[in-house]
Design an enzyme around this catalytic site. Structure first.
Site, PDB file in Angstrom:
ATOM      1  N   THR A  11       0.813  -1.218   0.000  1.00 47.03           N
ATOM      2  CA  THR A  11       0.000   0.000   0.000  1.00 47.03           C
ATOM      3  C   THR A  11       0.842   1.261   0.000  1.00 47.03           C
ATOM      4  O   THR A  11       0.465   2.261  -0.616  1.00 47.03           O
ATOM      5  CB  THR A  11      -0.930   0.005   1.235  1.00 47.03           C
ATOM      6  N   ASP A  44       1.426  -7.043  -4.447  1.00 46.52           N
ATOM      7  CA  ASP A  44       0.637  -6.955  -3.235  1.00 46.52           C
ATOM      8  C   ASP A  44       1.145  -8.044  -2.298  1.00 46.52           C
ATOM      9  O   ASP A  44       1.453  -9.154  -2.740  1.00 46.52           O
ATOM     10  CB  ASP A  44      -0.839  -7.178  -3.562  1.00 46.52           C
ATOM     11  N   SER A  45       1.201  -7.758  -1.011  1.00 45.06           N
ATOM     12  CA  SER A  45       1.792  -8.753  -0.100  1.00 45.06           C
ATOM     13  C   SER A  45       0.953 -10.019  -0.005  1.00 45.06           C
ATOM     14  O   SER A  45       1.446 -11.054   0.445  1.00 45.06           O
ATOM     15  CB  SER A  45       2.019  -8.152   1.283  1.00 45.06           C
ATOM     16  N   ASP A  47      -0.216  -7.202   4.906  1.00 48.40           N
ATOM     17  CA  ASP A  47      -0.941  -8.456   5.127  1.00 48.40           C
ATOM     18  C   ASP A  47      -0.037  -9.632   5.468  1.00 48.40           C
ATOM     19  O   ASP A  47      -0.396 -10.478   6.284  1.00 48.40           O
ATOM     20  CB  ASP A  47      -1.800  -8.804   3.906  1.00 48.40           C
ATOM     21  N   ARG A  99      -3.032 -25.047  15.610  1.00 44.77           N
ATOM     22  CA  ARG A  99      -3.515 -23.972  16.493  1.00 44.77           C
ATOM     23  C   ARG A  99      -4.546 -24.550  17.457  1.00 44.77           C
ATOM     24  O   ARG A  99      -5.658 -24.873  17.078  1.00 44.77           O
ATOM     25  CB  ARG A  99      -4.108 -22.820  15.674  1.00 44.77           C
ATOM     26  N   THR A 125      -0.718 -21.914  20.463  1.00 45.61           N
ATOM     27  CA  THR A 125      -2.012 -21.518  21.001  1.00 45.61           C
ATOM     28  C   THR A 125      -2.730 -20.525  20.091  1.00 45.61           C
ATOM     29  O   THR A 125      -2.105 -19.693  19.427  1.00 45.61           O
ATOM     30  CB  THR A 125      -1.872 -20.906  22.405  1.00 45.61           C
ATOM     31  N   GLN A 126      -4.063 -20.614  20.085  1.00 45.18           N
ATOM     32  CA  GLN A 126      -4.887 -19.647  19.365  1.00 45.18           C
ATOM     33  C   GLN A 126      -4.978 -18.315  20.113  1.00 45.18           C
ATOM     34  O   GLN A 126      -5.397 -17.304  19.529  1.00 45.18           O
ATOM     35  CB  GLN A 126      -6.297 -20.203  19.152  1.00 45.18           C
ATOM     36  N   CYS A 127      -4.583 -18.298  21.370  1.00 45.99           N
ATOM     37  CA  CYS A 127      -4.651 -17.066  22.162  1.00 45.99           C
ATOM     38  C   CYS A 127      -3.611 -16.066  21.686  1.00 45.99           C
ATOM     39  O   CYS A 127      -2.505 -16.437  21.284  1.00 45.99           O
ATOM     40  CB  CYS A 127      -4.417 -17.373  23.640  1.00 45.99           C
TER      41      CYS A 127
END
Length: 346
Positions: A16, A60-61, A93, A250, A281-283
């Site tokens: 961007t 674009d990333s 991104d 995850r 972990t998803q945390c």
């Protein structure tokens, strides 16, 4: 700030920060990097040598792939002796993936590699790109009294904060504070002055360290998240793929997963077949502790590796690099438990 003459190489990959709006479609499109220099005349006020290299076709990333990481690493290695620091302009991104990958690819780094970008194109009146770019260059050039780099590691600078690249992940698609480092302290805050963290938080290379770049990457890996009601046929479909070599799993909380017999069997069968599975972990904050609850211990018992407090981006790219090096499974497992570039707290 160090006052001696310094040199910085800017590498423009796309994103961007270097885009303009197509007046007919309203879409953002990449344009030539020279336009950025025109949009930021302040660059001429630096007492540094600032050179630029642009990807032949800025991307674009979202289109970033490991081959692009290899290109960036080659550019840095080829120009390593010519410059005191490097700034990579990159889309937001996948910036954390690139920063993580480069932290493992550039072993023995003694100079700053600062990734930055923006949420608004640099030609917009309210752009965050100008401040991000100017400060990233200043950090890349900054040095201690003895001339050694202030930040000799791969980092992300965004919205006044400098973060270790492999500890960072994107949290915001709307506001300027796009990134965070929840499991590791900020390395610097840029206000009126740039205030760096203490030496205990910044990677320090051993005396005589030489850069050793690694270019072999194995992309035959996967990330998948557990959720209530996950189906056996889906899990087995992923884990039974004959090309699969590594998985970032995850899990819930401190590394917990269902105790369903079919799930445990599927994970064990994959590991027995030679697939490396890493528990993350998803945390957003905290670490995997599989020995803490029975719902995590059964993963440990079948050979799942703890990802400790690593990010998904760091775990995935580290796994890709270790598998790409062709190490045997025992060495891959050992190194996943080892902090190679400050990516985990062990």
């Amino acid at each position: 700030m160090y006052e001696g003459h310094r040199s910085v190489l800017m590498i423009y990959t796309g994103g961007t920060i270097g885009m303009i709006e197509n007046l007919e479609t309203g879409a953002l499109e990449a344009f030539n990097f020279e336009q950025i220099s025109k949009a930021v005349p302040e660059l001429k006020r630096f007492n540094y040598t600032i050179d630029t290299i642009q990807f032949p076709n800025p991307i674009d990333s979202s289109d970033m792939v490991p081959e692009h990481w290899v290109t960036m690493a080659h550019i840095i290695e080829d120009n390593y002796e010519k410059y005191d620091g490097f700034v990579i302009l990159h889309g937001t991104d996948t910036m954390a993936f690139t920063a993580s990958a480069l932290s493992f690819m550039l072993e023995g780094l003694t100079k700053p590699v600062v990734l930055t970008g923006s949420q608004l194109p640099i030609g917009k009146l309210r752009t965050d790109g100008k401040e991000n770019l100017i400060t990233a260059i200043e950090i890349a050039a900054d040095a201690n009294e003895d001339g050694t780099a202030k930040i000799p590691e791969v980092v992300i600078f965004f919205d006044s904060q400098l973060m270790r690249g492999n500890r960072t992940f994107k949290i915001n698609a709307e506001n300027f504070n796009a990134f965070t480092s929840r499991n590791y302290p900020i390395l610097a805050n840029a206000g009126i002055h740039i205030k760096y963290a203490g030496d205990e938080h910044i990677l320090k290379p051993k005396p005589g360290t030489k850069l050793q770049a690694h270019y072999h990457i194995d992309p035959n890996v996967a990330v998948f998240s557990l959720f209530p009601g996950i189906q056996e046929h889906i899990v087995r479909h992923i884990l039974s793929d004959p090309t699969l070599k590594g998985v970032v799993l995850r899990t819930f909380g401190s590394g917990n997963a269902p105790q369903l017999p079919w799930f445990v069997d599927a994970v064990k069968e994959a590991i027995d077949r030679g697939v490396t599975i890493v528990n993350v972990t998803q945390c957003a904050t905290g670490a995997v502790e599989m020995e803490r609850y029975e719902t995590g211990k059964h993963l440990l018992d079948v050979g799942v590796i703890s990802g400790h407090d690593t990010t998904v981006e760091a775990a995935l790219t580290k796994l890709m690099l270790l598998l790409g090096e062709g190490y045997d499974l025992a060495k891959v497992r050992r190194l996943m438990h080892t902090s190679l570039a400050g990516e985990i707290t062990v």
